[in-house]
Write a protein that holds these residues in place. Sequence first.
Motif, mmCIF file in Angstrom:
data_model
loop_
_atom_site.group_PDB
_atom_site.id
_atom_site.type_symbol
_atom_site.label_atom_id
_atom_site.label_comp_id
_atom_site.label_asym_id
_atom_site.label_seq_id
_atom_site.Cartn_x
_atom_site.Cartn_y
_atom_site.Cartn_z
ATOM 1 N N ALA A 38 0.828 -1.207 0.000
ATOM 2 C CA ALA A 38 0.000 0.000 0.000
ATOM 3 C C ALA A 38 0.862 1.257 0.000
ATOM 4 O O ALA A 38 0.605 2.193 -0.761
ATOM 5 C CB ALA A 38 -0.936 0.001 1.203
ATOM 6 N N GLU A 39 1.878 1.297 0.845
ATOM 7 C CA GLU A 39 2.744 2.480 0.912
ATOM 8 C C GLU A 39 3.448 2.724 -0.418
ATOM 9 O O GLU A 39 3.488 3.854 -0.911
ATOM 10 C CB GLU A 39 3.770 2.329 2.030
ATOM 11 N N ASN A 40 4.014 1.680 -0.996
ATOM 12 C CA ASN A 40 4.730 1.849 -2.265
ATOM 13 C C ASN A 40 3.795 2.211 -3.405
ATOM 14 O O ASN A 40 4.137 3.028 -4.253
ATOM 15 C CB ASN A 40 5.522 0.583 -2.600
ATOM 16 N N ALA A 41 2.609 1.624 -3.435
ATOM 17 C CA ALA A 41 1.659 1.931 -4.507
ATOM 18 C C ALA A 41 1.207 3.387 -4.451
ATOM 19 O O ALA A 41 1.177 4.085 -5.471
ATOM 20 C CB ALA A 41 0.452 1.003 -4.425
ATOM 21 N N VAL A 42 0.871 3.871 -3.254
ATOM 22 C CA VAL A 42 0.434 5.262 -3.109
ATOM 23 C C VAL A 42 1.584 6.209 -3.425
ATOM 24 O O VAL A 42 1.419 7.195 -4.150
ATOM 25 C CB VAL A 42 -0.124 5.514 -1.690
ATOM 26 N N ASP A 43 2.757 5.907 -2.906
ATOM 27 C CA ASP A 43 3.918 6.764 -3.164
ATOM 28 C C ASP A 43 4.220 6.840 -4.658
ATOM 29 O O ASP A 43 4.417 7.930 -5.205
ATOM 30 C CB ASP A 43 5.133 6.238 -2.401
ATOM 31 N N ALA A 46 -1.923 5.170 4.177
ATOM 32 C CA ALA A 46 -2.377 3.983 3.440
ATOM 33 C C ALA A 46 -1.750 2.718 4.019
ATOM 34 O O ALA A 46 -2.411 1.684 4.133
ATOM 35 C CB ALA A 46 -2.028 4.122 1.961
ATOM 36 N N GLY A 47 -0.485 2.807 4.400
ATOM 37 C CA GLY A 47 0.190 1.664 5.008
ATOM 38 C C GLY A 47 -0.414 1.284 6.345
ATOM 39 O O GLY A 47 -0.443 0.113 6.722
ATOM 40 N N TYR A 48 -0.919 2.259 7.064
ATOM 41 C CA TYR A 48 -1.599 1.987 8.339
ATOM 42 C C TYR A 48 -2.967 1.350 8.099
ATOM 43 O O TYR A 48 -3.352 0.390 8.777
ATOM 44 C CB TYR A 48 -1.745 3.277 9.142
ATOM 45 N N LEU A 49 -3.710 1.875 7.132
ATOM 46 C CA LEU A 49 -5.082 1.411 6.898
ATOM 47 C C LEU A 49 -5.167 0.057 6.188
ATOM 48 O O LEU A 49 -6.101 -0.712 6.440
ATOM 49 C CB LEU A 49 -5.848 2.452 6.081
ATOM 50 N N ALA A 50 -4.221 -0.240 5.317
ATOM 51 C CA ALA A 50 -4.308 -1.458 4.494
ATOM 52 C C ALA A 50 -4.420 -2.749 5.311
ATOM 53 O O ALA A 50 -5.247 -3.596 4.987
ATOM 54 C CB ALA A 50 -3.127 -1.523 3.535
ATOM 55 N N PRO A 51 -3.625 -2.960 6.348
ATOM 56 C CA PRO A 51 -3.728 -4.237 7.069
ATOM 57 C C PRO A 51 -4.821 -4.271 8.138
ATOM 58 O O PRO A 51 -5.024 -5.308 8.770
ATOM 59 C CB PRO A 51 -2.348 -4.405 7.712
ATOM 60 N N LEU A 52 -5.539 -3.178 8.341
ATOM 61 C CA LEU A 52 -6.546 -3.155 9.404
ATOM 62 C C LEU A 52 -7.620 -4.238 9.257
ATOM 63 O O LEU A 52 -7.957 -4.895 10.247
ATOM 64 C CB LEU A 52 -7.183 -1.771 9.518
ATOM 65 N N TRP A 65 6.334 15.477 0.311
ATOM 66 C CA TRP A 65 6.050 15.237 1.726
ATOM 67 C C TRP A 65 4.574 14.924 1.956
ATOM 68 O O TRP A 65 4.237 14.105 2.828
ATOM 69 C CB TRP A 65 6.508 16.433 2.564
ATOM 70 N N ILE A 66 3.703 15.532 1.181
ATOM 71 C CA ILE A 66 2.271 15.191 1.267
ATOM 72 C C ILE A 66 2.068 13.738 0.827
ATOM 73 O O ILE A 66 1.335 12.974 1.468
ATOM 74 C CB ILE A 66 1.430 16.163 0.420
ATOM 75 N N ALA A 67 2.743 13.350 -0.250
ATOM 76 C CA ALA A 67 2.663 11.964 -0.711
ATOM 77 C C ALA A 67 3.205 11.002 0.341
ATOM 78 O O ALA A 67 2.651 9.915 0.541
ATOM 79 C CB ALA A 67 3.429 11.804 -2.023
ATOM 80 N N ALA A 68 4.270 11.399 1.027
ATOM 81 C CA ALA A 68 4.839 10.553 2.079
ATOM 82 C C ALA A 68 3.838 10.339 3.209
ATOM 83 O O ALA A 68 3.649 9.219 3.698
ATOM 84 C CB ALA A 68 6.134 11.166 2.609
ATOM 85 N N VAL A 69 3.172 11.411 3.632
ATOM 86 C CA VAL A 69 2.180 11.309 4.706
ATOM 87 C C VAL A 69 1.004 10.435 4.261
ATOM 88 O O VAL A 69 0.533 9.577 5.022
ATOM 89 C CB VAL A 69 1.703 12.713 5.141
ATOM 90 N N LEU A 70 0.542 10.638 3.042
ATOM 91 C CA LEU A 70 -0.570 9.835 2.531
ATOM 92 C C LEU A 70 -0.192 8.360 2.394
ATOM 93 O O LEU A 70 -1.002 7.469 2.681
ATOM 94 C CB LEU A 70 -1.065 10.383 1.199
ATOM 95 N N SER A 71 1.040 8.091 1.987
ATOM 96 C CA SER A 71 1.457 6.690 1.859
ATOM 97 C C SER A 71 1.586 6.027 3.225
ATOM 98 O O SER A 71 1.250 4.848 3.373
ATOM 99 C CB SER A 71 2.758 6.569 1.064
ATOM 100 N N ILE A 72 2.015 6.769 4.219
ATOM 101 C CA ILE A 72 2.065 6.224 5.583
ATOM 102 C C ILE A 72 0.653 5.911 6.065
ATOM 103 O O ILE A 72 0.405 4.869 6.674
ATOM 104 C CB ILE A 72 2.793 7.196 6.537
#
Length: 105
Positions: free
Chosen positions: A54-59, A84-90, A75-82
């Motif tokens: 998720a993080e790599n795809a969004v980034d 996404a990385g948090y939400l994906a495995p939930l 930096w906005i993309a970095a925050v959004l990818s983080i």
Amino acid sequence: MNTIMLASMASGITTSIILETVLLRRGADQLSWTMAARTAMGMSMVSMLAMEVAENAVDYHLTGGVVAFEDPKFWIAAVLSIGAGYLAPLPYNYLRLRKYGKACH
């Protein structure tokens, strides 16, 4: 680009497994090194893979793989990818909690 993405995913997963192994060995569980490593690899591999993908795809989608530290969009993309990385495995983590009554990590 694919090589860089795969290398970043491999390093993230490897670092996580090493950290979890050390914590399971030295922490309250006091597992043997072998058991700690097997537990670390088994308990959160799906979660880690989902997060990394998720993080790599969004980034990549937002930056095209361009690293520009001076660009606020980076930096906005970095925050959004983080995020996404948090939400994906939930969903996976939630289902494991429901099924087994305990966290996967």
